[in-house]
Design an enzyme around this catalytic site. Structure first.
Site, PDB file in Angstrom:
ATOM      1  N   GLY A 106      47.200  37.134  42.054  1.00 47.08           N
ATOM      2  CA  GLY A 106      47.102  35.762  42.161  1.00 47.08           C
ATOM      3  C   GLY A 106      47.645  35.204  43.604  1.00 47.08           C
ATOM      4  N   GLY A 107      47.878  33.948  43.576  1.00 44.36           N
ATOM      5  CA  GLY A 107      48.616  33.186  44.876  1.00 44.36           C
ATOM      6  C   GLY A 107      47.435  32.602  45.753  1.00 44.36           C
ATOM      7  N   GLU A 108      46.381  32.543  45.162  1.00 48.21           N
ATOM      8  CA  GLU A 108      44.989  31.921  45.745  1.00 48.21           C
ATOM      9  C   GLU A 108      45.342  30.428  45.655  1.00 48.21           C
ATOM     10  OE1 GLU A 108      44.569  34.296  43.183  1.00 48.21           O
ATOM     11  OE2 GLU A 108      42.534  35.475  43.939  1.00 48.21           O
TER      12      GLU A 108
ATOM     13  N   TYR B 277      42.413  44.391  47.707  1.00 49.60           N
ATOM     14  CA  TYR B 277      40.909  43.816  47.945  1.00 49.60           C
ATOM     15  C   TYR B 277      40.550  44.298  49.454  1.00 49.60           C
ATOM     16  CZ  TYR B 277      40.341  40.544  43.980  1.00 49.60           C
ATOM     17  OH  TYR B 277      40.405  39.864  42.867  1.00 49.60           O
TER      18      TYR B 277
ATOM     19  N   ARG C 139      36.989  36.227  48.786  1.00 44.11           N
ATOM     20  CA  ARG C 139      38.478  36.906  48.888  1.00 44.11           C
ATOM     21  C   ARG C 139      38.177  38.225  49.491  1.00 44.11           C
ATOM     22  NH1 ARG C 139      39.921  35.817  42.813  1.00 44.11           N
ATOM     23  NH2 ARG C 139      37.720  35.940  42.790  1.00 44.11           N
TER      24      ARG C 139
ATOM     25  N   HIS D 153      34.213  43.428  36.502  1.00 43.72           N
ATOM     26  CA  HIS D 153      33.696  42.046  36.169  1.00 43.72           C
ATOM     27  C   HIS D 153      32.371  41.760  36.264  1.00 43.72           C
ATOM     28  CE1 HIS D 153      37.754  41.660  37.647  1.00 43.72           C
ATOM     29  NE2 HIS D 153      37.533  41.753  39.024  1.00 43.72           N
TER      30      HIS D 153
ATOM     31  N   ASP E 189      41.972  42.983  32.857  1.00 42.24           N
ATOM     32  CA  ASP E 189      42.483  42.310  34.137  1.00 42.24           C
ATOM     33  C   ASP E 189      43.663  41.597  33.787  1.00 42.24           C
ATOM     34  OD1 ASP E 189      42.015  41.866  36.650  1.00 42.24           O
ATOM     35  OD2 ASP E 189      40.428  40.316  36.611  1.00 42.24           O
TER      36      ASP E 189
END
Ligand code: ZN
Length: 388
Positions: A66-68, A128, A161, A222, A283
């Site tokens: 995360g951290g978005e 990513y 992202r 996903h 996930d």
């Protein structure tokens, strides 16, 4: 040594009532009845229980993700019992959006820590971003030289992202992972994070076109994110690939088109896709950010490893997926795609990673990882070093 008596064994193939003997970290004997007399023998009564392989979770963010939504939205690390109480005895860790403050060396250290605490762990190199960050400088070298590294990912496509990799970059990632996997005798899998972008799985087809690469080297996850992606995933499976459904889902996602993993599994099976081409993963410890159509973050939740077991139960009880097929999606199938040949089945000579489920409710009763009992009667008897 541990003797599990008279459990109904699903390997995940149904084998009927069996006695199963474990010595050290291996299954050493299985038969309808075993006459074992040893002074130190621990006997577990398996009547009214199903004995199944320990679950293989092919995507967990061990060190958080995360951290978005800024620094305060970075998600916490996984703890041992987050996995074991949900029947997971093998987990594969990966980075996600952030490979600056989350590092591969930290991921590798956490994988070693969890292994010491009791479960089997592996990692993917990269994140990513493409070109990929690695530990040694090359994807091939990471897979070849670092025991725990079995593939690369999550490589992000069709997502805001994503680093928007070119076809050539995607091809290089797959080629390097393949060579590393071949030389090391590992899966060399490319785990692919697929976002909600309109290109769906097309970048993978484009990457393969005109090369020696094969679709099955890519392992997209996903796929239950929305119905268009699910339909593209079905075609990807028909074209020979393996697809993964994510079990951590928010109510918001379900209300906005995400297909529950259990339902996606049932639908894919009803379309005639082989259970060995379908997997579910948690996930776990990822952030589950909720984005507006313009990409603004509206909210945030954290993925949980135990949703893997929950979705398995839901698939069987709510969506009438045969037990063997539902189990395959969290045991034999992910083990095969990741090249983990000692995992995902109950068989003599393989690792003693086993789960006893209550026959009626499918609740987790006992979890054995590498021959050690970590969960008894649904309670953790072994905890992580800093767990209370
Ligand atoms: Zn992802």
């Amino acid at each position: 040594m541990i003797l599990i008596q008279q459990a109904d064994v699903y390997s995940p193939t149904p084998l009927g009532r069996m006695d199963v003997l474990l010595a050290g970290s291996e299954v050493v004997a299985m038969a309808p009845t075993l006459d074992v007399r040893l002074p130190q023998l621990q006997v577990i009564d398996g009547r009214d229980k199903l004995l199944v392989p320990g679950f293989v979770d092919s995507l967990v963010h061990f060190i958080g993700g995360g951290g978005e939504g800024g620094f305060a939205s970075r998600t916490p690390e996984m703890q041992l019992t987050d996995a074991t109480l949900g029947g997971v005895t093998t987990a594969v860790g990966a980075l996600g959006t952030d490979s600056t403050t989350r590092t591969l060396t930290n991921l590798l250290a956490k994988a070693h820590g969890l292994e010491t605490e009791g479960i089997s762990t592996y990692c993917h190199t990269g994140s990513y971003q493409v070109p990929c960050k690695t530990i040694t400088g090359q994807i091939t070298d990471d897979i070849l030289l670092i025991d725990k590294v079995i593939g690369v990912g999550e490589i992000a496509i069709s997502d805001h992202r994503s680093s928007q990799p070119t076809l050539d970059e995607l091809r290089k990632v797959a080629a390097q992972a393949r060579v590393g996997g071949m030389l090391a005798g590992k899966g060399g899998t490319v785990s692919v994070h697929v976002g909600s972008g309109e290109s769906l799985l097309q970048p993978l087809y484009d990457a393969v076109a005109g090369t020696e690469l094969q679709l099955k080297q890519f392992y997209p996850t996903h796929i239950n994110r929305n119905m268009p992606l699910f339909l593209a995933g079905l075609q990807f499976a028909r074209d020979g690939g393996v697809i993964d459904f994510t079990t951590s889902t928010t109510e918001y996602d379900l209300a906005h088109g995400e297909v529950a993993a259990a339902k996606a599994l049932a639908l894919a099976l009803s379309e005639g896709i082989s259970p060995m081409q379908l997997t579910m993963s948690s996930d776990g410890n990822a952030s589950l950010p909720i984005f507006s159509p313009s990409g603004d973050m509206l909210g945030l939740e954290v993925g949980e490893v135990k949703t893997l077991h929950r979705s398995f139960v839901q698939a069987v009880r709510e969506f009438e997926v045969p037990l063997q097929a539902a189990l395959t999606a969290i045991t034999a199938s992910p083990a095969a795609v990741l090249g983990l040949h000692r995992k995902g089945q109950v068989a003599v000579g393989l690792d003693a990673d086993l789960v006893l489920l209550e026959s009626a409710s499918l609740a987790v009763d006992t979890v054995i990882a590498k021959g050690k009992v970590l969960v008894k009667q649904g309670q953790a008897c072994v905890k992580g070093v800093f767990e209370r």
